[in-house]
Design a protein around this motif. Structure first.
Motif, PDB file in Angstrom:
ATOM      1  N   GLY A   1      -0.629   0.057  -9.752  1.00  0.00           N
ATOM      2  CA  GLY A   1      -1.953   0.235  -8.913  1.00  0.00           C
ATOM      3  C   GLY A   1      -2.097  -1.469  -8.337  1.00  0.00           C
ATOM      4  N   PRO A   2      -3.520  -1.427  -8.072  1.00  0.00           N
ATOM      5  CA  PRO A   2      -3.570  -2.642  -7.409  1.00  0.00           C
ATOM      6  C   PRO A   2      -4.020  -3.865  -8.250  1.00  0.00           C
ATOM      7  CG  PRO A   2      -5.562  -1.362  -7.094  1.00  0.00           C
ATOM      8  CD  PRO A   2      -4.555  -0.528  -7.698  1.00  0.00           C
ATOM      9  N   VAL A   3      -3.584  -5.117  -7.928  1.00  0.00           N
ATOM     10  CA  VAL A   3      -3.899  -6.183  -8.556  1.00  0.00           C
ATOM     11  C   VAL A   3      -4.171  -7.445  -7.747  1.00  0.00           C
ATOM     12  CG1 VAL A   3      -1.952  -5.506 -10.545  1.00  0.00           C
ATOM     13  CG2 VAL A   3      -1.337  -7.237  -8.624  1.00  0.00           C
ATOM     14  N   SER A   4      -4.809  -8.425  -8.192  1.00  0.00           N
ATOM     15  CA  SER A   4      -5.279  -9.733  -7.516  1.00  0.00           C
ATOM     16  C   SER A   4      -4.027 -10.385  -7.053  1.00  0.00           C
ATOM     17  CB  SER A   4      -6.037 -10.489  -8.496  1.00  0.00           C
ATOM     18  OG  SER A   4      -5.275 -11.201  -9.579  1.00  0.00           O
ATOM     19  N   GLU A   5      -4.364 -11.382  -6.091  1.00  0.00           N
ATOM     20  CA  GLU A   5      -3.517 -12.012  -5.342  1.00  0.00           C
ATOM     21  C   GLU A   5      -2.577 -12.903  -6.753  1.00  0.00           C
ATOM     22  OE1 GLU A   5      -2.420 -12.277  -2.374  1.00  0.00           O
ATOM     23  OE2 GLU A   5      -3.688 -10.365  -2.312  1.00  0.00           O
ATOM     24  N   VAL A   6      -3.376 -13.530  -7.621  1.00  0.00           N
ATOM     25  CA  VAL A   6      -2.973 -14.373  -8.531  1.00  0.00           C
ATOM     26  C   VAL A   6      -2.097 -13.576  -9.563  1.00  0.00           C
ATOM     27  CG1 VAL A   6      -4.680 -16.214  -8.606  1.00  0.00           C
ATOM     28  CG2 VAL A   6      -5.047 -14.215 -10.211  1.00  0.00           C
TER      29      VAL A   6
ATOM     30  N   THR B   1       0.974  -1.111  -0.018  1.00  0.00           N
ATOM     31  CA  THR B   1       0.070   0.144  -0.118  1.00  0.00           C
ATOM     32  C   THR B   1       0.879   1.043   0.073  1.00  0.00           C
ATOM     33  OG1 THR B   1      -1.644  -1.114   1.294  1.00  0.00           O
ATOM     34  CG2 THR B   1      -1.915   1.313   1.079  1.00  0.00           C
ATOM     35  N   PHE B   2       0.352   2.205  -0.769  1.00  0.00           N
ATOM     36  CA  PHE B   2       1.341   3.400  -0.740  1.00  0.00           C
ATOM     37  C   PHE B   2       1.016   4.508   0.432  1.00  0.00           C
ATOM     38  CE2 PHE B   2       0.232   3.314  -5.671  1.00  0.00           C
ATOM     39  CZ  PHE B   2       0.964   2.304  -5.740  1.00  0.00           C
ATOM     40  N   ARG B   3       1.610   4.042   1.583  1.00  0.00           N
ATOM     41  CA  ARG B   3       1.609   4.648   2.721  1.00  0.00           C
ATOM     42  C   ARG B   3       2.941   5.463   3.226  1.00  0.00           C
ATOM     43  NH1 ARG B   3      -1.101  -0.571   5.459  1.00  0.00           N
ATOM     44  NH2 ARG B   3      -3.589   0.033   5.237  1.00  0.00           N
ATOM     45  N   TYR B   4       2.762   6.439   4.139  1.00  0.00           N
ATOM     46  CA  TYR B   4       3.844   7.302   4.469  1.00  0.00           C
ATOM     47  C   TYR B   4       5.062   6.445   5.044  1.00  0.00           C
ATOM     48  CZ  TYR B   4       3.189   6.163   9.515  1.00  0.00           C
ATOM     49  OH  TYR B   4       3.178   5.612  10.556  1.00  0.00           O
ATOM     50  N   TYR B   5       5.065   5.421   5.324  1.00  0.00           N
ATOM     51  CA  TYR B   5       6.400   4.574   5.930  1.00  0.00           C
ATOM     52  C   TYR B   5       6.873   3.773   5.024  1.00  0.00           C
ATOM     53  CZ  TYR B   5       2.812   0.991   6.960  1.00  0.00           C
ATOM     54  OH  TYR B   5       1.790   0.104   6.920  1.00  0.00           O
TER      55      TYR B   5
ATOM     56  N   ARG C   1      15.013  -1.153 -14.159  1.00  0.00           N
ATOM     57  CA  ARG C   1      13.639  -1.198 -14.257  1.00  0.00           C
ATOM     58  C   ARG C   1      12.866  -1.602 -12.899  1.00  0.00           C
ATOM     59  NH1 ARG C   1      10.906  -4.567 -17.651  1.00  0.00           N
ATOM     60  NH2 ARG C   1      12.791  -5.987 -17.700  1.00  0.00           N
ATOM     61  N   VAL C   2      11.947  -0.652 -12.566  1.00  0.00           N
ATOM     62  CA  VAL C   2      11.166  -1.002 -11.367  1.00  0.00           C
ATOM     63  C   VAL C   2       9.634  -1.177 -11.771  1.00  0.00           C
ATOM     64  CG1 VAL C   2      10.449   0.077  -9.074  1.00  0.00           C
ATOM     65  CG2 VAL C   2      12.806  -0.005  -9.778  1.00  0.00           C
ATOM     66  N   VAL C   3       8.909  -2.025 -11.125  1.00  0.00           N
ATOM     67  CA  VAL C   3       7.393  -2.075 -11.329  1.00  0.00           C
ATOM     68  C   VAL C   3       6.865  -1.924  -9.725  1.00  0.00           C
ATOM     69  CG1 VAL C   3       5.375  -3.591 -11.783  1.00  0.00           C
ATOM     70  CG2 VAL C   3       7.573  -3.574 -13.311  1.00  0.00           C
ATOM     71  N   ILE C   4       5.848  -0.912  -9.670  1.00  0.00           N
ATOM     72  CA  ILE C   4       5.375  -0.657  -8.347  1.00  0.00           C
ATOM     73  C   ILE C   4       4.189  -1.068  -8.469  1.00  0.00           C
ATOM     74  CG2 ILE C   4       4.450   1.163  -6.580  1.00  0.00           C
ATOM     75  CD1 ILE C   4       7.096   2.657  -7.687  1.00  0.00           C
ATOM     76  N   VAL C   5       3.549  -1.924  -7.389  1.00  0.00           N
ATOM     77  CA  VAL C   5       2.042  -2.576  -7.542  1.00  0.00           C
ATOM     78  C   VAL C   5       1.470  -2.073  -5.959  1.00  0.00           C
ATOM     79  CG1 VAL C   5       0.839  -4.467  -7.381  1.00  0.00           C
ATOM     80  CG2 VAL C   5       2.793  -4.540  -8.973  1.00  0.00           C
ATOM     81  N   GLY C   6       0.212  -1.747  -6.204  1.00  0.00           N
ATOM     82  CA  GLY C   6      -0.335  -1.503  -4.869  1.00  0.00           C
ATOM     83  C   GLY C   6      -1.543  -0.717  -4.940  1.00  0.00           C
ATOM     84  N   SER C   7      -2.266  -0.116  -3.706  1.00  0.00           N
ATOM     85  CA  SER C   7      -3.187   0.872  -3.662  1.00  0.00           C
ATOM     86  C   SER C   7      -2.934   1.934  -2.943  1.00  0.00           C
ATOM     87  CB  SER C   7      -4.453   0.077  -3.023  1.00  0.00           C
ATOM     88  OG  SER C   7      -4.046  -0.435  -1.947  1.00  0.00           O
ATOM     89  N   GLY C   8      -3.545   2.970  -3.463  1.00  0.00           N
ATOM     90  CA  GLY C   8      -3.198   4.468  -2.461  1.00  0.00           C
ATOM     91  C   GLY C   8      -3.325   5.299  -3.692  1.00  0.00           C
ATOM     92  N   ASP C   9      -2.730   6.452  -2.938  1.00  0.00           N
ATOM     93  CA  ASP C   9      -2.716   7.794  -3.885  1.00  0.00           C
ATOM     94  C   ASP C   9      -1.288   8.017  -4.716  1.00  0.00           C
ATOM     95  OD1 ASP C   9      -2.914  10.281  -4.889  1.00  0.00           O
ATOM     96  OD2 ASP C   9      -2.283  11.239  -3.105  1.00  0.00           O
TER      97      ASP C   9
END
Length: 364
Positions: free
Chosen positions: A243-248, A199-203, A219-227
């Motif tokens: 952004g967010p993706v499923s577990e699979v 998750t895209f959190r402050y820490y 190359r970097v790939v960032i996966v997650g939810s948040g702003d």
């Protein structure tokens, strides 16, 4: 044996971190324990309880928040009733309202507290909350830290070291992702990249990872939810945000990645379940030394590289080392999956909690 788990939030409102740990314990012990989770929800289900993977879920309406503390008055009565029916109450710290619930109820049911994290940010709350928290910790029959690193570095846990034990968080094994799914993601992002999931959190330290990518060009790939805007403007071309993706989908992306990067730079990152997922996938890891469970999962020089926090130069150098030294990533990835199997299995975690439940119930 009836076990009541208590925490401030749960699925579907939140299924990260602590809720996932509770789910794993309750699900894996469903054949020998009657597990119930008591939690708050923004929109509680009309029909209570919910049946989830062999355990019960009771949701109480969340009234609001104060200093990030989830609040409810009606949960006090629900807790009193559920605790009286249980053989063991399993609290998941921190949640200040939970401490008040237990102290106000004067419950005699044996209890265990899993101490997931110190309260890191709420400086105004700490002086008011500290006496309540210590009264709550004192009355517990058992206290569990999730890593020896956190037990050693937490000033709160050090006061209760005599009754504290360590049970690392564990996650279930996973099958290899479907080949067609891996092929799908390969067509979108390629392979051999450095991956972040969270998750895209402050820490989470993502700004340091982005700066490291800017420095080394890898190359970097960032996966997650948040702003997504919190990641900054004008991201370098070698950084892809999905952004967010499923577990699979996560498993497919882990398969394609060269290594996992976890740049969390503050103690709010108490363990790092995402690191376990990377280890389970056999990926080398890069993380920061913040005195928590992250350096218990990722052992420097064995399963990956541990660098100083908030240091993009050190992150960049670690990425370059993994990418440039022949055989190093494969060697560390093999050590990572072996460490997952020996230290962080879901069944291993749950069986240790079952031993505590049985001991407490027998002594009541």
């Amino acid at each position: 044996m009836k076990v009541l788990h208590v925490y401030k939030t749960f699925a579907p409102d939140d299924f990260t971190g602590v809720p996932r740990v509770i789910h794993s314990i309750a699900k894996s012990l469903s054949t020998c324990c009657d597990n119930t989770v008591l939690t708050l929800a923004d929109q509680p289900a009309a029909s209570q309880p919910l049946e989830v993977d062999g355990y019960h879920l009771y949701q109480v309406k969340r009234a609001g928040k104060l200093y990030s503390t989830d609040l409810s008055i009606s949960i006090f009565g629900d807790f009193r009733r559920r605790a009286a029916e249980a053989d063991v109450v399993h609290f998941h710290h921190p949640w200040p309202l939970m401490d008040l619930m237990q102290l106000a109820s004067c419950s005699q049911t044996p209890s265990v507290i899993t101490y997931h994290s110190d309260i890191v940010r709420q400086r105004l709350l700490k002086p008011i909350y500290a006496p309540i928290m210590h009264a709550f910790l004192l009355q517990a029959d058992a206290l569990v830290a999730t890593s020896p690193n956190y037990l050693k570095s937490s000033p709160i846990l050090q006061r209760y070291r005599q009754k504290a034990s360590v049970i690392p968080i564990g996650i279930a094994a996973r099958d290899a992702p479907d080949v067609s799914l891996v092929r799908h993601w390969k067509s979108k992002v390629g392979e051999g990249f450095f991956l972040f999931i969270g998750t895209f959190r402050y820490y989470k330290g993502l700004r340091y990872l982005i700066e490291a990518a800017r420095l080394n060009g890898l190359r970097v790939v960032i996966v997650g939810s948040g702003d997504v805007g919190s990641l900054g403007r004008n991201l370098p071309d070698n950084v892809t945000v999905l952004g967010p993706v499923s577990e699979v989908d996560k498993e497919a992306l882990l398969t394609l990645s060269a290594a996992f990067v976890f740049p969390s730079h503050l103690r709010s990152e108490a363990f790092g379940v995402a690191l376990l997922e990377a280890a389970r996938a056999g990926k080398p890891m890069i993380s920061c030394e913040i005195g928590t469970g992250t350096s218990f999962v990722n052992v420097d020089g064995l399963t990956g590289i541990v660098v100083p926090p908030a240091n993009p130069d050190a992150l960049s150098a670690a990425m370059v080392q993994l990418a440039g030294v022949p055989g190093l990533a494969a060697k560390m990835g093999a050590a990572a999956i072996e460490r997952y199997r020996s230290h962080f299995s879901e069944d291993g975690m749950s069986s240790k909690y079952l031993q505590i439940y049985q001991r407490l119930a027998a002594s009541a």
